[in-house]
Scaffold this motif. Structure first.
Motif, mmCIF file in Angstrom:
data_model
loop_
_atom_site.group_PDB
_atom_site.id
_atom_site.type_symbol
_atom_site.label_atom_id
_atom_site.label_comp_id
_atom_site.label_asym_id
_atom_site.label_seq_id
_atom_site.Cartn_x
_atom_site.Cartn_y
_atom_site.Cartn_z
ATOM 1 N N GLY A 38 6.227 -11.757 -1.041
ATOM 2 C CA GLY A 38 6.743 -11.598 0.318
ATOM 3 C C GLY A 38 5.619 -11.715 1.335
ATOM 4 O O GLY A 38 5.719 -12.467 2.307
ATOM 5 N N ARG A 39 4.521 -11.005 1.078
ATOM 6 C CA ARG A 39 3.385 -11.060 1.999
ATOM 7 C C ARG A 39 2.819 -12.471 2.101
ATOM 8 O O ARG A 39 2.441 -12.922 3.175
ATOM 9 N N MET A 40 2.771 -13.180 0.942
ATOM 10 C CA MET A 40 2.218 -14.534 0.965
ATOM 11 C C MET A 40 3.123 -15.474 1.750
ATOM 12 O O MET A 40 2.673 -16.490 2.259
ATOM 13 N N GLN A 41 4.441 -15.153 1.812
ATOM 14 C CA GLN A 41 5.367 -16.009 2.549
ATOM 15 C C GLN A 41 5.691 -15.423 3.918
ATOM 16 O O GLN A 41 6.729 -15.723 4.510
ATOM 17 N N LEU A 42 4.809 -14.552 4.412
ATOM 18 C CA LEU A 42 4.938 -13.951 5.739
ATOM 19 C C LEU A 42 6.249 -13.208 5.934
ATOM 20 O O LEU A 42 6.943 -13.384 6.934
ATOM 21 N N ARG A 43 6.656 -12.421 4.928
ATOM 22 C CA ARG A 43 7.768 -11.479 5.106
ATOM 23 C C ARG A 43 7.396 -10.195 4.380
ATOM 24 O O ARG A 43 6.322 -10.123 3.785
ATOM 25 N N TYR A 44 8.254 -9.164 4.448
ATOM 26 C CA TYR A 44 7.848 -7.859 3.946
ATOM 27 C C TYR A 44 8.120 -7.654 2.467
ATOM 28 O O TYR A 44 7.447 -6.888 1.816
ATOM 29 N N GLY A 45 9.148 -8.273 1.931
ATOM 30 C CA GLY A 45 9.554 -7.928 0.571
ATOM 31 C C GLY A 45 10.359 -6.648 0.613
ATOM 32 O O GLY A 45 10.587 -6.088 1.690
ATOM 33 N N PRO A 46 10.799 -6.133 -0.556
ATOM 34 C CA PRO A 46 11.650 -4.938 -0.552
ATOM 35 C C PRO A 46 10.909 -3.741 0.020
ATOM 36 O O PRO A 46 9.846 -3.390 -0.457
ATOM 37 N N ASN A 47 11.464 -3.105 1.076
ATOM 38 C CA ASN A 47 10.799 -1.934 1.653
ATOM 39 C C ASN A 47 11.799 -0.886 2.133
ATOM 40 O O ASN A 47 11.470 -0.011 2.911
ATOM 41 N N ARG A 48 13.060 -0.972 1.647
ATOM 42 C CA ARG A 48 14.084 -0.064 2.180
ATOM 43 C C ARG A 48 14.302 1.152 1.303
ATOM 44 O O ARG A 48 14.578 2.225 1.813
ATOM 45 N N VAL A 49 14.252 0.975 -0.046
ATOM 46 C CA VAL A 49 14.622 2.084 -0.934
ATOM 47 C C VAL A 49 13.390 2.925 -1.246
ATOM 48 O O VAL A 49 12.473 2.457 -1.909
ATOM 49 N N GLY A 50 13.365 4.142 -0.762
ATOM 50 C CA GLY A 50 12.217 5.005 -1.018
ATOM 51 C C GLY A 50 11.041 4.592 -0.157
ATOM 52 O O GLY A 50 11.101 3.592 0.557
ATOM 53 N N PRO A 51 9.929 5.352 -0.233
ATOM 54 C CA PRO A 51 8.755 5.025 0.590
ATOM 55 C C PRO A 51 8.156 3.678 0.182
ATOM 56 O O PRO A 51 7.747 3.508 -0.967
ATOM 57 N N GLY A 52 8.166 2.711 1.086
ATOM 58 C CA GLY A 52 7.595 1.391 0.801
ATOM 59 C C GLY A 52 8.329 0.648 -0.288
ATOM 60 O O GLY A 52 7.770 -0.227 -0.927
#
Lengths: 331, 169
Positions: A38-52
Motif C-alpha cells: 500500500g505504501r509503495m503504491q501511495l495508499r495506506y493499506g488496511p488501517n481500520r480494524v484495531g490500532p493501525g
C-alpha cells in the motif's frame, strides 16, 4: 525410558512452538505485505480494524471460515478437497529440519534447537519443495475449469524448470560445508556467511526460489489479469485460505532457507542467536515483498527461456568454478 | 518395531500399486503411484540408506511423476472404458514376468523366514555412497550419463524434425 519420554516431550514442545510461531508470522506477513505494498503504491493499506490495522488478520480468518465452501459441479471431489491441505502441509513440514539457534545446554542435557537434524536435511527440503507442486497441480486439475488447468500446467512447467537451478545453486554451499545437514551448514558459516563466499550462487538461488514459490515476478500460474486466478480460481472460503496461508508459510520457509544457506543462520554479533535468525528471515521476506511492489511480470516463454538457457548453465559453471577453487585451496 | 514398520510399509506399497494399476482415471493412478513411491522411500530409509530414500522422493515422486501428470494434462486423457475379458496376447508376458518375480520373492522368504537379514544390517552414509559412485564406479556413472545425454539429444532431434505435427510426446 525416562530419557525417551523427555526427548519425546521436547520434540512435541518444539513442534508446538514452531507451529504457533510460523502460523502467527504467516498471518502477520499477509498484513505486512498489504501495508508495505500500500505504501509503495501511495495508499495506506488496511488501517481500520484495531490500532493501525493490527487485528485485520483475525478478521480475514473469520471471513474465510464463515464463507461457503463451494465445490464446482463435475469437479473431482476428493482431489479438490485435499489439494489445498497438501500445499499448506508441505510448506509447514519444511520447518522440521531448520535450525533456528545453536544447541541449548539445560540441566546437563544438550537440546538441539531443531526438530529433527536429518543428515540429509537439504535433500529433505528439496523433496518437500518438489512435492509442493502436487497441491497446486491437483487443485487446478480437479477444479475442472480451463483457467485452473492452465494455471496448473504453467506451475508444473515452471517448478520443474527452476528446481534444477535451485539445486545447482546449493551445490557450492554443500561443497564448502561438506554436509547435507542444515545445522552443519550454519556451523560452517561461523566466520564468513556464504553470501560473501558464493555471491553468484546467492543470486541464482534468490531468482530460482522466487520462481519456486510463485512470488510476483514469477506468478504466471495465478496471473490474475490473464487467467483469472489460475489454479485457485474455483476455490472459496477456508480452502482458498489454505492455499493463501501455504503461500505465506512458504515465504517464511524461503526466508529461513536463505538465512541458513547464505546469510549465516543464527550467527551475528551482540544480539541473541534467535533474534538474529528471525531478523534475517523477516529481512528476506521484506525483499520479496519489495520485489512484488516494483517488478513487472515477464511473458511465459521469457520465463522458460531464462530458466533453461541462463540460470541452469550459470549454475553449472558456478559449480565447476567452486569445485576448482576448493581443489586448488586444499592443495 | 522396525520389522513391523517394514510390513506396514510393504502393505501400503502393494495396495497403492494395486490401486494404481486398476484406476481408470490416469490422474488418480498417478496419485496412488506417488503414495507407493513414498512407502518405498521410507523402506529405503528403514534399510539404512537415507540418501537413496531422499532420491526416491525427489526424483521419482517429485520430478518424474510430475512430468507424467504434465503429459496427462497436456493430452487431456479422459478415463477410458476397459476392453472386456482378459486379452492373453497383451497380458501373457506381464503375467509371466510378475509370476517369476513372485517366485523369486517366495524363494527369498523361504530361505530366511525370520527376515533376520533385512533390516539394519548396514547404514549407508551419504558420503560413502557418493564416494562409491564417483570413485569406484565412476566409469559406469559416466557411461549412464552419456547414454542419457544421447537420449535427450535424440529426443530433441525427433521433436525438431517433425514440427507442427501431432503434439504427442
Amino acid at each position: 525410558m525416562n530419557d525417551l519420554l523427555i526427548t519425546l516431550l521436547l520434540i512435541l514442545v518444539k513442534l508446538g512452538l514452531i507451529f504457533g510461531v510460523v502460523l502467527g508470522m504467516a498471518a502477520y506477513l499477509v498484513l505486512a505485505e498489504r501495508k508495505i505494498l500500500g505504501r509503495m503504491q501511495l495508499r495506506y493499506g488496511p488501517n481500520r480494524v484495531g490500532p493501525g490495522g493490527m487485528i485485520q488478520p483475525m478478521c480475514d480468518v473469520i471471513k474465510l471460515i464463515t464463507k461457503e465452501d463451494f465445490i464446482p459441479d463435475r469437479a473431482d471431489k476428493w482431489v479438490f478437497l485435499f489439494a489445498p491441505g497438501l500445499t499448506a502441509l508441505t510448506a509447514l513440514l519444511s520447518f522440521a529440519v531448520v535450525p533456528f539457534a545453536p544447541p541449548l545446554h539445560l540441566f546437563g542435557r544438550e537440546i538441539p534447537m531443531v526438530v529433527c537434524d536429518l543428515n540429509v536435511g537439504v535433500l529433505y527440503i528439496f523433496g518437500l519443495s518438489s512435492l509442493a507442486v502436487y497441491g497446486v497441480v491437483l487443485g487446478g486439475w480437479a477444479s475442472n475449469s480451463k483457467y485452473s488447468l492452465i494455471g496448473a500446467v504453467r506451475s508444473m512447467a515452471q517448478l520443474i524448470s527452476y528446481e534444477l537451478a535451485l539445486g545447482l545453486a546449493l551445490v557450492p554451499v554443500i561443497m564448502t560445508a561438506k554436509s547435507f545437514s542444515l545445522t552443519e551448514i550454519v556451523m560452517s558459516q561461523a566466520d564468513w556467511p556464504n553470501l560473501l563466499r558464493h555471491p553468484l550462487a546467492f543470486i541464482i538461488f534468490m531468482i530460482a526460489v522466487a520462481a519456486e514459490s510463485k512470488r510476483t515476478p514469477f506468478d504466471m500460474p495465478e496471473a490474475e489479469n490473464e487467467i483469472v486466478g489460475g489454479f485457485h480460481t474455483e476455490y472459496s472460503g477456508m480452502r482458498f485460505g489454505l492455499f493463501f496461508v501455504g503461500e505465506y508459510i512458504s515465504l517464511i520457509v524461503i526466508g529461513a532457507m536463505t538465512t541458513v544457506f547464505f546469510l549465516g543462520g543464527w550467527h551475528g554479533p551482540f544480539l541473541p542467536p534467535v533474534v538474529w535468525f528471525v531478523m534475517k528471515v523477516l529481512f528476506v521476506a521484506f525483499l520479496f515483498i519489495w520485489a512484488r511492489g516494483s517488478m513487472p511480470r515477464p511473458r511465459y516463454d521469457q520465463l522458460m527461456h531464462f530458466g533453461w538457457k541462463v540460470l541452469l548453465p550459470l549454475g553449472l559453471v558456478n559449480v565447476v568454478i567452486t569445485g576448482a577453487v576448493l581443489v586448488a585451496l586444499n592443495g | 518395531m522396525a520389522s513391523l514398520l517394514f510390513y506396514i510399509l510393504g502393505f501400503i506399497m502393494l495396495t497403492a500399486t494395486l490401486l494404481c494399476i486398476t484406476r481408470r482415471n490416469p490422474v488418480h493412478a498417478v496419485i496412488y503411484l506417488v503414495v507407493g513411491f513414498f512407502a518405498l522411500a521410507l523402506m529405503f530409509y528403514l534399510l539404512g540408506a537415507p540418501l537413496v530414500a531422499a532420491w526416491e522422493v525427489i526424483v521419482y515422486a517429485g520430478a518424474i511423476m510430475v512430468l507424467f501428470l504434465f503429459i496427462i494434462m497436456m493430452l487431456g486423457l479422459a478415463p477410458q472404458e476397459l476392453p472386456e475379458g482378459p486379452n492373453w496376447h497383451r497380458w501373457g508376458p506381464l503375467v509371466l514376468l510378475s509370476s517369476s518375480l513372485m517366485a523369486c520373492t517366495l524363494l527369498l522368504i523361504f530361505q530366511d523366514p525370520a527376515a533376520t537379514e533385512i533390516i539394519g544390517t548396514y547404514y549407508l552414509a551419504p558420503q560413502e555412497l557418493g564416494e562409491a559412485l564417483f570413485g569406484r564406479y565412476a566409469l559406469a556413472v559416466e557411461v549412464v550419463s552419456f547414454q542419457l545425454l544421447f537420449a535427450s539429444i535424440g529426443a530433441y532431434m525427433l521433436g525438431r524434425s517433425l514440427p507442427k505435427e501431432d503434439d504427442e510426446s
